[in-house]
Design a protein around this motif. Sequence first.
Motif, PDB file in Angstrom:
ATOM      1  N   VAL A 129      43.247  24.771 -16.254  1.00  0.00           N
ATOM      2  CA  VAL A 129      42.656  23.438 -16.396  1.00  0.00           C
ATOM      3  C   VAL A 129      41.904  23.030 -15.118  1.00  0.00           C
ATOM      4  O   VAL A 129      40.708  22.749 -15.154  1.00  0.00           O
ATOM      5  CB  VAL A 129      43.735  22.383 -16.747  1.00  0.00           C
ATOM      6  N   CYS A 172      41.245  19.135  -4.990  1.00  0.00           N
ATOM      7  CA  CYS A 172      40.773  18.151  -5.969  1.00  0.00           C
ATOM      8  C   CYS A 172      40.949  16.766  -5.352  1.00  0.00           C
ATOM      9  O   CYS A 172      42.063  16.379  -4.994  1.00  0.00           O
ATOM     10  CB  CYS A 172      41.583  18.254  -7.263  1.00  0.00           C
ATOM     11  N   ASN A 198      40.694  13.844  -6.771  1.00  0.00           N
ATOM     12  CA  ASN A 198      41.530  12.978  -7.616  1.00  0.00           C
ATOM     13  C   ASN A 198      43.011  13.231  -7.356  1.00  0.00           C
ATOM     14  O   ASN A 198      43.806  12.308  -7.267  1.00  0.00           O
ATOM     15  CB  ASN A 198      41.248  13.247  -9.099  1.00  0.00           C
ATOM     16  N   ARG A 199      43.350  14.508  -7.293  1.00  0.00           N
ATOM     17  CA  ARG A 199      44.752  14.867  -7.035  1.00  0.00           C
ATOM     18  C   ARG A 199      45.184  14.340  -5.669  1.00  0.00           C
ATOM     19  O   ARG A 199      46.265  13.767  -5.530  1.00  0.00           O
ATOM     20  CB  ARG A 199      44.898  16.380  -7.084  1.00  0.00           C
ATOM     21  N   GLN A 223      38.541  20.517  -9.475  1.00  0.00           N
ATOM     22  CA  GLN A 223      39.013  21.302  -8.330  1.00  0.00           C
ATOM     23  C   GLN A 223      37.883  22.183  -7.782  1.00  0.00           C
ATOM     24  O   GLN A 223      37.169  22.815  -8.551  1.00  0.00           O
ATOM     25  CB  GLN A 223      40.175  22.178  -8.805  1.00  0.00           C
ATOM     26  N   CYS A 243      45.253  11.502 -10.733  1.00  0.00           N
ATOM     27  CA  CYS A 243      45.254  12.333 -11.934  1.00  0.00           C
ATOM     28  C   CYS A 243      46.657  12.282 -12.541  1.00  0.00           C
ATOM     29  O   CYS A 243      47.630  12.741 -11.945  1.00  0.00           O
ATOM     30  CB  CYS A 243      44.890  13.776 -11.599  1.00  0.00           C
TER      31      CYS A 243
HETATM   32  S1  SF4 Z   1      41.545  15.854 -11.894  1.00  0.00           S
HETATM   33 FE1  SF4 Z   1      43.620  16.615 -12.419  1.00  0.00          FE
HETATM   34  S2  SF4 Z   1      43.273  18.231 -13.925  1.00  0.00           S
HETATM   35 FE2  SF4 Z   1      41.317  17.874 -12.885  1.00  0.00          FE
HETATM   36  S3  SF4 Z   1      41.283  19.318 -11.162  1.00  0.00           S
HETATM   37 FE3  SF4 Z   1      42.149  17.425 -10.395  1.00  0.00          FE
HETATM   38  S4  SF4 Z   1      44.378  17.679 -10.581  1.00  0.00           S
HETATM   39 FE4  SF4 Z   1      43.402  19.212 -11.904  1.00  0.00          FE
END
Ligand code: SF4
Length: 110
Positions: A66, A78, A80-81, A72, A86
Amino acid sequence: MPDLRERIEKRLQDEICTQYPWDEPGGKVPLECRPLMSRLDEIIEVISGIRDYSIEPYMDRIRQVVCANCMQDKHGYCANRAQNKCALDAHFSKIVAILEEEFRKDRDVL
Ligand code: SF4
């Protein structure tokens, strides 16, 4: 009984996605929940293909399947992470537990 995917989707909406604000009126899911809900089929496939007591093998595979095709970068970062934005990452243990419970219900009726 609703089918497996329907049950999982509903539980994730109710138990995970409702923890986030709906930024866009009329939006189907909060921004934080979009990777979780938009990649749900792949997530179900990954989780159903692994049986382990620890969470790491599940997370490793999610990163490969994913995250590598999401936000990522090639270094495994990433944004967001990193900012805890996320839901898939922030609630991963709970998400695995929900899916495992629903898989078990299906096995029990067979
Ligand atoms: S937003 Fe979530 S699913 Fe997408 S890369 Fe980042 S951690 Fe992974």
